[in-house]
Design an enzyme around this catalytic site. Structure first.
Site, PDB file in Angstrom:
ATOM      1  N   ASP A  17     -14.027 -24.464 -17.964  1.00 31.17           N
ATOM      2  CA  ASP A  17     -12.802 -25.224 -18.272  1.00 31.17           C
ATOM      3  C   ASP A  17     -11.614 -24.270 -18.402  1.00 31.17           C
ATOM      4  OD1 ASP A  17     -11.100 -27.267 -19.078  1.00 31.17           O
ATOM      5  OD2 ASP A  17     -11.761 -27.204 -21.169  1.00 31.17           O
TER       6      ASP A  17
ATOM      7  N   ASP B 145     -14.523 -12.238 -20.777  1.00 33.95           N
ATOM      8  CA  ASP B 145     -14.044 -13.036 -19.652  1.00 33.95           C
ATOM      9  C   ASP B 145     -15.119 -14.053 -19.248  1.00 33.95           C
ATOM     10  OD1 ASP B 145     -13.122 -13.978 -17.258  1.00 33.95           O
ATOM     11  OD2 ASP B 145     -12.918 -12.022 -16.305  1.00 33.95           O
ATOM     12  N   GLY B 146     -14.751 -15.319 -19.278  1.00 33.72           N
ATOM     13  CA  GLY B 146     -15.706 -16.372 -18.960  1.00 33.72           C
ATOM     14  C   GLY B 146     -16.236 -16.287 -17.536  1.00 33.72           C
TER      15      GLY B 146
ATOM     16  N   HIS C 270     -14.305 -34.621 -22.445  1.00 34.31           N
ATOM     17  CA  HIS C 270     -15.220 -34.625 -23.585  1.00 34.31           C
ATOM     18  C   HIS C 270     -16.116 -35.857 -23.586  1.00 34.31           C
ATOM     19  CE1 HIS C 270     -12.249 -31.695 -25.693  1.00 34.31           C
ATOM     20  NE2 HIS C 270     -13.112 -31.058 -24.931  1.00 34.31           N
TER      21      HIS C 270
ATOM     22  N   HIS D 113     -14.831 -21.054 -21.172  1.00 37.83           N
ATOM     23  CA  HIS D 113     -13.428 -21.020 -21.626  1.00 37.83           C
ATOM     24  C   HIS D 113     -13.358 -21.968 -22.814  1.00 37.83           C
ATOM     25  CE1 HIS D 113     -13.261 -19.667 -17.461  1.00 37.83           C
ATOM     26  NE2 HIS D 113     -12.067 -19.143 -17.695  1.00 37.83           N
TER      27      HIS D 113
HETATM   28  C1  LIG Z   1      -8.475 -25.528 -21.352  1.00 39.72           C
HETATM   29  S1  LIG Z   1      -8.716 -24.375 -22.634  1.00 39.72           S
HETATM   30  C2  LIG Z   1     -10.355 -24.683 -23.157  1.00 39.72           C
HETATM   31  C3  LIG Z   1     -10.595 -25.952 -23.899  1.00 39.72           C
HETATM   32  C4  LIG Z   1     -12.007 -26.166 -24.354  1.00 39.72           C
HETATM   33  N1  LIG Z   1     -12.973 -25.912 -23.283  1.00 39.72           N
HETATM   34  C5  LIG Z   1     -12.201 -27.566 -24.882  1.00 39.72           C
HETATM   35  O1  LIG Z   1     -12.599 -28.446 -24.112  1.00 39.72           O
HETATM   36  O2  LIG Z   1     -11.970 -27.796 -26.058  1.00 39.72           O
HETATM   37  C6  LIG Z   1      -8.907 -22.856 -21.779  1.00 39.72           C
HETATM   38  C7  LIG Z   1      -9.156 -21.673 -22.690  1.00 39.72           C
HETATM   39  O3  LIG Z   1      -9.552 -20.552 -21.887  1.00 39.72           O
HETATM   40  C8  LIG Z   1      -9.054 -19.366 -22.478  1.00 39.72           C
HETATM   41  N2  LIG Z   1      -9.107 -18.350 -21.414  1.00 39.72           N
HETATM   42  C9  LIG Z   1      -8.209 -18.083 -20.445  1.00 39.72           C
HETATM   43  N3  LIG Z   1      -8.699 -17.192 -19.572  1.00 39.72           N
HETATM   44  C10 LIG Z   1      -9.964 -16.898 -19.983  1.00 39.72           C
HETATM   45  C11 LIG Z   1     -11.008 -16.078 -19.478  1.00 39.72           C
HETATM   46  N4  LIG Z   1     -10.854 -15.376 -18.325  1.00 39.72           N
HETATM   47  N5  LIG Z   1     -12.180 -16.037 -20.149  1.00 39.72           N
HETATM   48  C12 LIG Z   1     -12.358 -16.746 -21.287  1.00 39.72           C
HETATM   49  N6  LIG Z   1     -11.405 -17.547 -21.821  1.00 39.72           N
HETATM   50  C13 LIG Z   1     -10.229 -17.628 -21.176  1.00 39.72           C
HETATM   51  C14 LIG Z   1      -7.690 -19.758 -22.970  1.00 39.72           C
HETATM   52  O4  LIG Z   1      -7.257 -18.895 -24.013  1.00 39.72           O
HETATM   53  C15 LIG Z   1      -7.931 -21.197 -23.465  1.00 39.72           C
HETATM   54  O5  LIG Z   1      -8.225 -21.215 -24.837  1.00 39.72           O
END
Ligand SMILES: C[S@@+](CC[C@H](N)C(=O)[O-])C[C@H]1O[C@@H](n2cnc3c(N)ncnc32)[C@H](O)[C@@H]1O
Length: 272
Positions: free
Chosen positions: A155, A134-135, A18, A41
């Protein structure tokens, strides 16, 4: 999908990610042209560090807790924003705080509860789109943006064994669609082999102008622990290489445990 960011919010890896994210946003918003930010994500958006998940691990105490007690100058913009926002801001809240009128943010989150929290947070915000998609797929579907300027934050949770490979493929796919975009991809460093494989794949991908910043709080020898992390940046804004070493040094000074093998690095993987 077991990973919940609420357990880890504000830990040393979040401070690293961050702090650098905020530097990238400030660099991008120095020019007046509008930007688009894609957070592939996104997580829940903001976290209560007094709530059970954060308290259970206590990870934030060795991260943002220390920076709030004693804020080093290079991290002042990030820590100042954390103070201002109250709850610990995840990437969507940090990005939103830096958007100007005319800028846009798109967040993707698959977990139903975190997605619902994000939706509530930005329900009445015309500058933020929240997608339950899906990201990885969004790197194709939402790029390139009409603005033709902006930042893509990748992320993932690194739960699946192939997530390093997916990142290398996703970066290439996103970059083909949005070659002028700034891409920032976070990765964990538990032991060396997976991150080395990622960096080699990116170096050999043909993408130009790629650097990576790394922070290790101890030697990356025990694969069961998060020993460090990195942020790989494609198309880094002007002065990234000059200004981020001070951020990395400040992070290590405050968040390092004085363990053997701790350190920071800024590595150029591909020239402009
Ligand atoms: C490390 S966390 C993200 C933290 C956030 N970027 C932050 O810095 O505050 C990863 C997130 O990705 C989500 N996630 C997992 N697979 C995913 C996908 N294929 N597409 C989108 N989100 C996904 C998870 O539920 C989780 O909330």
């Amino acid at each position: 999908m077991n990973y919940r960011h609420a357990f880890h919010a504000g830990n040393f890896a979040d401070c690293f990610k961050h702090g650098l994210l905020l530097w990238l946003l400030d660099a991008l918003t120095r020019k007046s042209a509008p930007i688009f930010v894609l957070d592939t994500h996104a997580g829940a958006g903001a976290y209560d560090l007094a709530a059970a998940p954060a308290e259970r691990t206590g990870e934030w105490r060795g991260g943002i807790g220390r920076l709030l007690d004693d804020t080093p100058e290079p991290l002042a913009p990030y820590v100042g924003l954390v103070r201002q926002l109250g709850l610990y801001p995840g990437s969507p809240a940090l990005v939103r705080a830096r958007l100007r009128p005319g800028d846009r943010l798109a967040c993707c989150e698959l977990h139903p509860e975190d997605h619902a929290a994000l939706r509530r947070r930005f329900a009445r915000d015309p500058q933020v789109g929240v997608h339950r998609r899906d990201g990885w797929e969004a790197l194709g579907a939402l790029l390139p943006p009409a603005e033709r300027r902006g930042l893509v934050l990748i992320d993932p949770p690194y739960e699946a064994p192939d997530e390093f490979d997916r990142l290398a493929r996703g970066l290439r796919a996103g970059h083909v669609r949005f070659p002028s975009g700034v891409f920032a991809a976070w990765y964990p460093i538990k032991h060396r082999a997976p991150s080395r494989g990622l960096l080699n794949a990116v170096a050999e991908s043909g993408m130009r102008d790629v650097v990576t910043a790394e922070l290790w709080v101890r030697a990356p020898l025990d694969p069961g622990r998060l020993n460090g992390c990195g942020l790989l940046v494609v198309n880094p804004p002007f002065r990234f290489a000059e200004e981020t070493p001070a951020i990395l040094a400040a992070l290590l000074d405050r968040l390092g445990e004085r363990e053997t093998g701790e350190g920071t690095a800024l590595i150029r993987l591909a020239d402009e």
